[in-house]
Structure formats: structure tokens, C-alpha cells
Design a protein around this motif. Structure first.
Motif, short mmCIF file in Angstrom:
data_model
loop_
_atom_site.label_atom_id
_atom_site.label_comp_id
_atom_site.label_asym_id
_atom_site.label_seq_id
_atom_site.Cartn_x
_atom_site.Cartn_y
_atom_site.Cartn_z
N GLU A 154 1.13 -1.17 0.11
CA GLU A 154 0.10 0.39 0.09
C GLU A 154 0.59 1.05 -0.19
O GLU A 154 0.34 2.45 -1.16
N VAL A 155 1.74 1.39 0.78
CA VAL A 155 2.83 2.09 1.17
C VAL A 155 3.92 2.21 -0.22
O VAL A 155 4.22 3.69 -1.12
N LEU A 156 4.02 0.73 -1.31
CA LEU A 156 4.62 1.33 -3.15
C LEU A 156 3.11 1.85 -3.94
O LEU A 156 4.37 3.02 -4.52
N GLU A 157 2.38 1.58 -3.79
CA GLU A 157 1.42 2.23 -4.47
C GLU A 157 1.21 3.81 -4.32
O GLU A 157 0.91 4.31 -5.53
N LYS A 158 1.25 4.22 -3.46
CA LYS A 158 1.52 5.78 -3.03
C LYS A 158 2.19 6.42 -3.73
O LYS A 158 2.35 7.47 -4.29
N LEU A 159 3.87 5.92 -3.54
CA LEU A 159 4.86 6.17 -3.95
C LEU A 159 4.90 6.69 -5.26
O LEU A 159 5.03 7.66 -6.10
N GLN A 160 4.79 5.20 -5.80
CA GLN A 160 4.22 5.04 -7.63
C GLN A 160 3.68 6.02 -7.84
O GLN A 160 3.10 6.67 -8.29
N SER A 161 2.34 6.05 -7.13
CA SER A 161 0.96 7.56 -7.61
C SER A 161 1.48 8.73 -7.52
O SER A 161 1.03 9.69 -8.60
N ARG A 188 8.92 4.33 -11.03
CA ARG A 188 8.22 4.46 -11.79
C ARG A 188 8.70 3.81 -12.66
O ARG A 188 7.76 3.10 -14.30
N GLU A 189 9.60 1.87 -13.15
CA GLU A 189 9.62 1.69 -13.88
C GLU A 189 9.84 0.14 -13.25
O GLU A 189 8.66 -0.81 -13.90
#
Length: 528
Positions: free
Chosen positions: A349-356, A492-493
């Protein structure tokens, strides 16, 4: 003759009794002030307990839970306050900084750099090196950082293509060493393609060696007054080994005697200085700024002579600073990135927020003529990422890497929070206890990874990842920018998944810094 012998014997006995009396008085330092202290041994104080402990910082944390936020320990005979009370720390690190400028050094080497020096010498070093880490200079370094990260991304692409699990920490170490060599000293080492580079191996050895367990380190702690003599003997022995390695062993054997990494690196850095002096460059880096201030004259750090006109560095001081920046710029940043990757793998969930947040960023610097570089994040882009800021701050809260260095030594008698502190007394900031204090970091459990806790303004001394006060880490902004640029390009990748050995091989260890052993992950290419 017999009478003279008897007199000498009584003098020796008298001196011994007087010495023991002074020691006994010394060990009443905290009891006289009403400060609790764990049980200790005569002459050793608490050092034997600390030497035998698997973790120095965990031992302090354990004592803090038992004796409170202000208690005392004895490093041999040196009284040391161990403090996790933020108001007390604010008094020491900020309000009374002139009294607590220096650290209690137990290194056997002469304090010749910005990290180990104090007083006028420290101010001279800091004044010369500070401009390197201004916003303008960091912007100029962004392409160099991105160049090193590009090499890393090529290596990671192979693992993503093969769908393999791997220890990403190894690649972070090579990349951060590459960055510090290029950005700080103008050295294109190609470390990422040549991991057997001898300079990299020697710097890595510094951090894999447990110096706290070394007999010379222990002697320096027990007898700080003998530190210089111990250091001269120890370094003299190492010079002898170096001489044998260079002039004798090549004639009779292919083997080499072991040289400790610090002096080995120092001896090899002289040619780098000479080459840079003979071939001036327009690059603005740490080495260039120091060379502009080089002098062959003896420097007097007397306070009355400490004007800006006298802010110069000797060749030996420049070499000592190079060594410090190579070591600090390599291990601390790579370790922070390793811990960040570990938490991202555990918290999708933290990963998704950062990627967003990353997906909303502009691609790069449109002003550059380099088409490839336009896709790279630069200083201005990564400096304005609120969730990234919270994420990195939470990483460094939970994993304070170099917390042993956050201590100060009183240069004169003073009073802090009503407690009399004598000259020579040490104050340790118990960083782990501060960073995991529920009163400072609640209401969420401090042992839970939660970046959003940094939305709330905390006590100025609640966060000590980079130290505090005028003597905070000089390379703080450089390290943060390097971390953020890498994370932006990586996330990003790719998405990060936990490897099968993520938990079993993480194993936080404590040597020169606090770091994991390995970080096993799997990278999955993101779809548009």
C-alpha cells in the motif's frame, strides 16, 4: 640503598592508594547528582557489558527502559549521560552548542577532518566544505547521480527480465560508492562494472570490521589519556606491514600482509591529490573546494587567529576528509536504500502511494539538450515530493544508521536542566529510544511502519537521523537527493515484491554502522 628502596616503595604504594581514591571519587559522579546508573565494575565501568553485548544501541535502549530517560554509565572512568529526554538534548545540541561542540573521540588517529575535529578546527573545515552541498551545487550534480543510477538500472533490468530473486543491497553499495567518487572527487571508477575494485573493497572492509571488538579500540576506551601513544604504536606497526608489502614481499612471495583499510586508503590518496592539482578542472565538487583552500603552511587554530582569511586545509586534512566522505557517502546511503526497499516489499500500500506520486511528476528537465536526460528526475523535481519526504523520514526514523556518532563532550563545566555537568563529561543521545518513544511519535505504534505519522509536527529533537544542531550531518541534503532520485527511477519502472529470503536474511547487524545483511526482492516491470 635499602632506605631509598623502602622510600620508593612507600611512594609507589601512596600513589596507588591516591589513584584508587581518585577512581572511587570518579565513580561517585552520578550518585552525587542523584542520577541512576546500572551496576558497573571498578576500572571498567560499563565497558565490559557493552563489549559483550550483541548490540550497543539495543543495550542502551534496554537500560533506558529500566532507568529512565536520563541515566549515567561509565566508559572506563569517563562519566557519560545517556539521554532520550528531548528537552535535555535540545539544551545540549542546540542551546548550549558552544559548550558541547566536540565529540568524545576514541579513535587512535589524529582528528583531522570535519567529522572528528572540534572547536576552531571544526569551524574551519565546515566553512570550507559547506558550499559543496548548497542547492545550486546539488542541481549541478544531478546528472552525475543519474549517470550512476543508469548503470544500476541496467543491472536490475537483467533480474527483472529473468524474473529472479536477488540481493539488491549489493547493487546499492556499488552505486552509492560510484556516486560519491564521481560527485565528490571527480573519479570515474566504473565500480558497478568492476566490483573487485581494490578501493571499493577497502572501504567495504571498514564497515564489515567490528572495530568495537578490537583490542586497540578497547585500550583507547579504557585509557583515553594514552590514546595518542596507542595510536602511534598501532599505526606504526601498520606502516611496517605496508613497507614489507611494497618493498620486500614482491621479491619473495605473492602473498601480502594485511593492512588496516583506513591507513591503506590514506597512503593511496596522495596521488589523487597530486593529479588533480596538476590537471585543474571546472567541476565543482568537494575535492575542488578543498584544493582551493590547500596550504603547505602550518595552521594555527588558536581562537584569536581564527578569521575567515585563515580558513585553509593542509594536505593531510584534505586526505582525511576524502576518506570520511568516501566511507560516509557509501555505507549510510546504501543502507538507507536497502531498508527502504525492505519496507516497500513488505508494504504494497505504501509502494502504490509512492508510485502514484511519482506518476504525477514531470519526466525531467526540459531545458537540457540531452534527449535521454529529459526522462530523468533532477533536483527540483525530487525536492518537491511530500509523500516521498514522509516515506524517507519514516525509514530513517525506524532505521537510524549512524546513531553512535550522536554524542557530545562538555568543553567546560555547565548546568543542563538543573544537573551540573563537569568538563570532559559525555552526553549520548539514545537515538533508538527517542525514535521509538510513544509520547513523541504516537498515537500510532512507533514499531509500525507508518509514513503518515510525519504529517504531525513533532518535538525538534524527536528526529535525530542526521544529528541535531549546528553539527548535523553535512551531507544530509546530498544523501536525501541521491536516495529520492534512485527511488523515483526505480519505482517508475518497477514494482517491488518480497523474495523468499526477505525476512530470514535481513538480519540487522551492528558494526561501524547499523545495517541489514541482505535484502532479497523480486522486481516486476510495471505496465503502462
Amino acid at each position: 640503598m635499602l632506605l631509598l628502596s623502602i622510600i620508593l616503595l612507600f611512594i609507589c604504594i601512596g600513589l596507588t592508594i591516591y589513584f584508587l581514591f581518585l577512581l572511587r571519587q570518579r565513580y561517585q559522579y552520578f550518585s552525587q547528582r542523584g542520577i541512576p546508573t546500572p551496576p558497573f565494575r571498578f576500572f571498567f565501568g560499563h565497558l565490559q557489558t557493552l563489549w559483550n553485548s550483541a548490540s550497543f544501541h539495543r543495550q542502551l535502549e534496554s537500560w533506558t527502559k529500566q532507568y529512565g530517560k536520563i541515566y549515567g554509565i561509565y566508559q572506563g572512568t569517563v562519566p557519560t549521560f545517556v539521554v532520550s529526554d528531548p528537552d535535555f538534548l535540545q539544551e545540549v545540541f542546540i542551546k548550549q552548542f558552544p559548550v558541547f561542540q566536540g565529540r568524545h573521540e576514541i579513535s587512535v588517529r589524529k582528528p583531522n577532518d570535519v567529522a572528528s575535529s572540534s572547536g576552531a578546527k571544526w569551524r574551519r573545515h565546515r566553512h570550507i566544505i559547506n558550499p559543496t552541498f548548497s542547492a545550486a551545487k546539488l542541481k549541478m550534480m544531478s546528472p552525475l547521480i543519474n549517470g550512476c543510477i543508469s548503470n544500476l538500472m541496467e543491472k536490475l533490468a537483467d533480474h527483472a527480465t529473468n524474473n529472479s530473486q536477488f540481493n539488491i543491497y549489493v547493487y546499492y553499495k556499488r552505486m552509492t560508492m560510484d556516486v560519491i567518487c564521481r560527485c565528490a572527487f571527480g573519479l570515474d571508477t566504473d565500480l558497478q562494472n568492476n566490483p573487485n575494485n581494490i578501493y571499493f573493497k577497502k572501504v567495504e572492509e571498514i564497515f564489515t570490521t567490528n572495530f568495537r571488538a578490537h583490542i586497540v579500540f578497547k585500550f583507547a576506551q579504557l585509557a583515553p589519556g594514552m590514546r595518542n601513544i596507542i595510536g602511534k604504536i598501532f599505526l606504526g606497526m601498520n606502516k611496517a606491514r605496508a613497507f614489507i608489502n611494497i618493498h620486500i614481499l614482491p621479491l619473495i612471495s605473492t602473498k601480502q600482509l594485511h593492512e588496516i583499510p583506513g591507513p591503506w586508503l590514506v597512503s593511496r590518496l596522495h596521488p589523487i591529490i597530486e593529479q588533480r592539482q596538476q590537471m585543474p578542472t571546472s567541476r565543482v565538487d568537494v575535492l575542488q573546494l578543498m584544493l582551493q583552500a590547500i596550504t603547505e603552511e602550518k595552521i594555527n587554530d588558536d581562537v584569536s587567529n581564527n578569521s575567515k582569511a585563515n580558513y585553509r586545509l593542509t594536505r593531510e586534512e584534505i586526505i582525511s576528509n576524502i576518506l570520511i566522505f568516501m566511507a560516509a557517502g557509501y555505507e549510510t546511503t546504501s543502507t538507507a536504500l536497502a531498508c527502504a526497499t525492505y519496507e516497500l516489499a513488505r508494504h504494497p500500500e505504501v509502494l502504490e502511494k509512492l508510485q502514484s506520486e511519482i506518476d504525477q511528476l514531470p519526466l525531467g528537465n526540459d531545458e537540457t539538450s540531452d534527449e535521454e536526460a529529459k526522462t530523468y528526475p533532477d533536483y527540483d523535481i525530487v525536492a518537491q515530493m511530500p509523500y516521498m519526504d514522509k516515506f524517507v523520514s519514516e525509514i530513517l526514523r525506524m532505521y537510524p544508521i549512524a546513531n553512535v556518532a550522536i554524542q557530545r563532550c562538555a568543553s567546560e563545566d555547565t548546568i543542563v536542566q538543573g544537573i551540573k555537568i563537569e568538563k570532559g563529561t559525555v552526553v549520548y543521545a539514545d537515538v533508538y529510544s527517542v525514535h521509538y518513544d510513544r509520547e513523541l511519535w504516537g498515537p500510532e505504534d512507533p514499531y509500525v511502519f507508518f509514513p503518515e505519522r510525519h504529517d504531525i509536527k513533532r518535538h525538534p529533537m524527536a528526529y535525530l537521523a542526521f544529528g541535531a544542531g549546528p553539527r548535523h550531518c553535512i551531507g544530509m541534503r546530498f544523501a536525501l537527493i541521491e536516495m529520492k532520485i534512485l527511488l523515483v527511477r526505480l519505482l517508475r519502472e518497477y514494482s517491488i515484491l518480497p523474495g523468499d529470503h526477505l525476512e530470514s536474511k535481513f538480519n540487522i547487524r551492528e558494526r561501524s554502522v547499523i545495517a541489514p545483511e541482505e535484502v532479497w526482492v523480486k522486481l516486476v516491470k510495471r505496465t503502462a
